[in-house]
Design a protein around this motif. Structure first.
Motif, PDB file in Angstrom:
ATOM      1  N   TYR B  23       5.940 -45.955  34.908  1.00 38.64           N
ATOM      2  CA  TYR B  23       6.419 -44.746  34.230  1.00 38.64           C
ATOM      3  C   TYR B  23       5.367 -44.244  33.245  1.00 38.64           C
ATOM      4  CZ  TYR B  23       9.257 -41.588  31.461  1.00 38.64           C
ATOM      5  OH  TYR B  23       9.726 -40.468  30.814  1.00 38.64           O
ATOM      6  N   LEU B  27       3.550 -40.575  33.305  1.00 41.55           N
ATOM      7  CA  LEU B  27       3.644 -39.654  32.167  1.00 41.55           C
ATOM      8  C   LEU B  27       2.251 -39.292  31.652  1.00 41.55           C
ATOM      9  CD1 LEU B  27       5.427 -38.153  30.137  1.00 41.55           C
ATOM     10  CD2 LEU B  27       5.566 -40.232  28.792  1.00 41.55           C
ATOM     11  N   LEU B  31       0.434 -35.669  31.529  1.00 39.55           N
ATOM     12  CA  LEU B  31      -0.030 -35.120  30.243  1.00 39.55           C
ATOM     13  C   LEU B  31      -1.524 -34.785  30.319  1.00 39.55           C
ATOM     14  CD1 LEU B  31       1.928 -37.382  27.721  1.00 39.55           C
ATOM     15  CD2 LEU B  31       2.253 -34.939  28.105  1.00 39.55           C
ATOM     16  N   LYS B  61      -1.748 -31.261  18.993  1.00 43.34           N
ATOM     17  CA  LYS B  61      -0.509 -30.899  18.297  1.00 43.34           C
ATOM     18  C   LYS B  61       0.421 -30.133  19.236  1.00 43.34           C
ATOM     19  CE  LYS B  61      -1.393 -30.667  13.391  1.00 43.34           C
ATOM     20  NZ  LYS B  61      -1.868 -29.791  12.332  1.00 43.34           N
ATOM     21  N   LEU B  63       0.611 -30.416  22.331  1.00 42.39           N
ATOM     22  CA  LEU B  63       1.167 -31.351  23.309  1.00 42.39           C
ATOM     23  C   LEU B  63       2.269 -32.221  22.687  1.00 42.39           C
ATOM     24  CD1 LEU B  63       0.315 -31.661  26.227  1.00 42.39           C
ATOM     25  CD2 LEU B  63      -1.172 -33.535  25.567  1.00 42.39           C
ATOM     26  N   GLY B  64       2.146 -32.498  21.391  1.00 41.86           N
ATOM     27  CA  GLY B  64       3.130 -33.322  20.686  1.00 41.86           C
ATOM     28  C   GLY B  64       2.483 -34.545  20.074  1.00 41.86           C
ATOM     29  N   LEU B  69       6.478 -38.206  20.697  1.00 39.92           N
ATOM     30  CA  LEU B  69       6.522 -38.096  22.157  1.00 39.92           C
ATOM     31  C   LEU B  69       7.036 -39.403  22.787  1.00 39.92           C
ATOM     32  CD1 LEU B  69       5.805 -35.768  23.969  1.00 39.92           C
ATOM     33  CD2 LEU B  69       3.495 -36.680  24.203  1.00 39.92           C
ATOM     34  N   PHE B  72      10.779 -39.810  22.125  1.00 40.25           N
ATOM     35  CA  PHE B  72      11.533 -38.911  23.013  1.00 40.25           C
ATOM     36  C   PHE B  72      11.517 -39.439  24.457  1.00 40.25           C
ATOM     37  CE2 PHE B  72      11.984 -35.022  25.618  1.00 40.25           C
ATOM     38  CZ  PHE B  72      13.229 -34.626  25.172  1.00 40.25           C
ATOM     39  N   GLN B  76      14.756 -40.507  26.691  1.00 39.43           N
ATOM     40  CA  GLN B  76      15.032 -39.901  27.989  1.00 39.43           C
ATOM     41  C   GLN B  76      15.071 -40.969  29.091  1.00 39.43           C
ATOM     42  OE1 GLN B  76      15.657 -36.497  28.805  1.00 39.43           O
ATOM     43  NE2 GLN B  76      15.978 -36.465  26.611  1.00 39.43           N
ATOM     44  N   ARG B  80      18.679 -42.405  31.547  1.00 38.59           N
ATOM     45  CA  ARG B  80      18.791 -42.394  33.011  1.00 38.59           C
ATOM     46  C   ARG B  80      19.930 -43.277  33.502  1.00 38.59           C
ATOM     47  NH1 ARG B  80      13.051 -43.389  35.718  1.00 38.59           N
ATOM     48  NH2 ARG B  80      12.026 -41.470  35.184  1.00 38.59           N
TER      49      ARG B  80
END
Lengths: 118, 250
Positions: B23, B27, B31, B61, B63-64, B69, B72, B76, B80
């Motif tokens: 994962y 990700l 990104l 910034k 992008l987070g 990030l 979060f 998330q 699931r």
């Protein structure tokens, strides 16, 4: 009948926007972020990286399907809505409209309400 | 493809939150794509490469922040599954009913295996129960009963604990939750008591499984505490093993 609560009515906003935009056409993450900004008249902006965890969750729930495709000469992960995603979108839109309606009612009530101290 | 400046920091944050390596890779890959798109967009609108270097922080910034990030992404990821969304139900309320089901299942299996063995002895090898001299087979009886005891007392709690540790690892749930589960299971496992009576005549053998309970300090210190300590040690080893598995995969 048990009352349904909506604890994530604000958390669910990115999800609603993603589902709605993907219902129009398949997109990759960057395209989606730009589409959200443009569709909302630059009002809705957020840490752009946050869109990917939401996309991954929706995909694991079966609402989205992804495939690596070459777009504009680069390989990207393109997401598209599934049949289950369409159903979820319909449910989310209905929930959102009822919330907006309820908030609007409260705001209008506040306009006509009497002040607590006169 | 360009990498965001805080890519390593984000990877560390994601690993710290127990997210699975596949994962994390996915990700970070997406990104990287996103960051490259941001760079291309800037370069097409501004042109100067020096300006791009100067604004790398701004793009990051956009992008987070890595910590936000990662928080979060972990939320998330947990959302699931049912287990990730409801850790209290899974890891606090779940272990004892699971333990009960596991005991019932194990006991049923043992009874069926016993009945099967009995059938094989009687019908295949034609051993008649009345002709067995039980007193000549005390060691066999004792070995069987000790094995049975270990199996029924140790196997179900260890299975349930291992299952919950695996669930925690696969759903990126914080490690305190399986530790709570193992503590609860150990508290109950410490109360388990078994006694057995060897058979000298047919149908005389007995195995009694139950809960031993005494509030005296002597019982607490000499009986309960050692059993609880052994159980919690096994539980913590299982948690540690799950953590190591995750690190190895990373």
């Amino acid at each position: 009948m048990a009352k349904q609560t909506n604890p994530d009515f604000l958390n669910g906003v990115p999800e609603l926007l993603i589902l709605q935009l993907l219902a129009r056409r398949a997109m990759y993450g960057y395209e989606l972020v730009r589409a959200i900004e443009e569709s909302s008249g630059q009002v809705l902006e957020f840490g752009e990286g946050c869109i990917y965890p939401v996309l991954h969750r929706l995909e694991s729930d079966g609402d989205l399907a992804s495939r690596r495709e070459t777009v504009g000469g680069r390989s990207r992960v393109v997401y598209r809505l599934t049949a289950s995603g369409r159903k979820r979108l319909v449910a989310r839109i209905a929930a959102w409209r009822s919330i907006v309606g309820a908030v609007e009612q409260v705001l209008q009530g506040a306009k006509h309400g009497k002040p607590a101290v006169s | 493809m360009a990498n965001p400046p805080s890519r390593d920091a984000l990877r560390t944050e994601l690993e710290r939150r127990g997210l699975p390596p596949a994962y994390i890779e996915r990700l970070l890959g997406e990104l990287d794509d996103h960051y490259t798109d941001l760079l291309e967009e800037r370069s097409s609108s501004m042109g100067a490469a020096r300006k791009l270097d100067f604004e790398a922080g701004d793009l990051q910034k956009q992008l987070g922040e890595p910590t936000q990030l990662a928080i979060f992404a972990a939320e998330q990821y947990r959302a699931r599954s049912f287990w990730g969304r409801h850790p209290v139900m899974t890891f606090v309320l779940g272990p004892l009913p699971l333990l009960l089901v596991s005991w019932i299942f194990t006991a049923t299996m043992i009874v069926w295996i016993g009945m099967g063995l009995n059938y094989v002895c009687e019908h295949w090898f034609e051993i008649e129960q009345d002709k067995i001299v039980y007193a000549d087979h005390l060691w066999v009886q004792a070995a069987f009963m000790v094995a049975f005891t270990w199996f029924i007392v140790v196997f179900p709690p260890v299975t349930v604990a291992a299952m919950l540790c695996r669930t925690a690892r696969r759903n990126a749930v914080e490690w305190r939750w399986p530790i709570i589960s193992c503590t609860l299971i150990s508290l109950v496992a410490g109360l388990m008591a078994v006694s057995y009576h060897l058979a000298l005549q047919p149908n005389e053998g007995r195995i009694m499984l139950g809960v031993d309970w005494d509030l005296s300090a002597r019982w607490m210190l000499l009986v309960y505490l050692p059993k609880f300590a052994a159980a919690i040690a096994i539980g913590l080893l299982l948690v540690k093993r799950s953590q190591q598995k995750l690190k190895l995969a990373t």
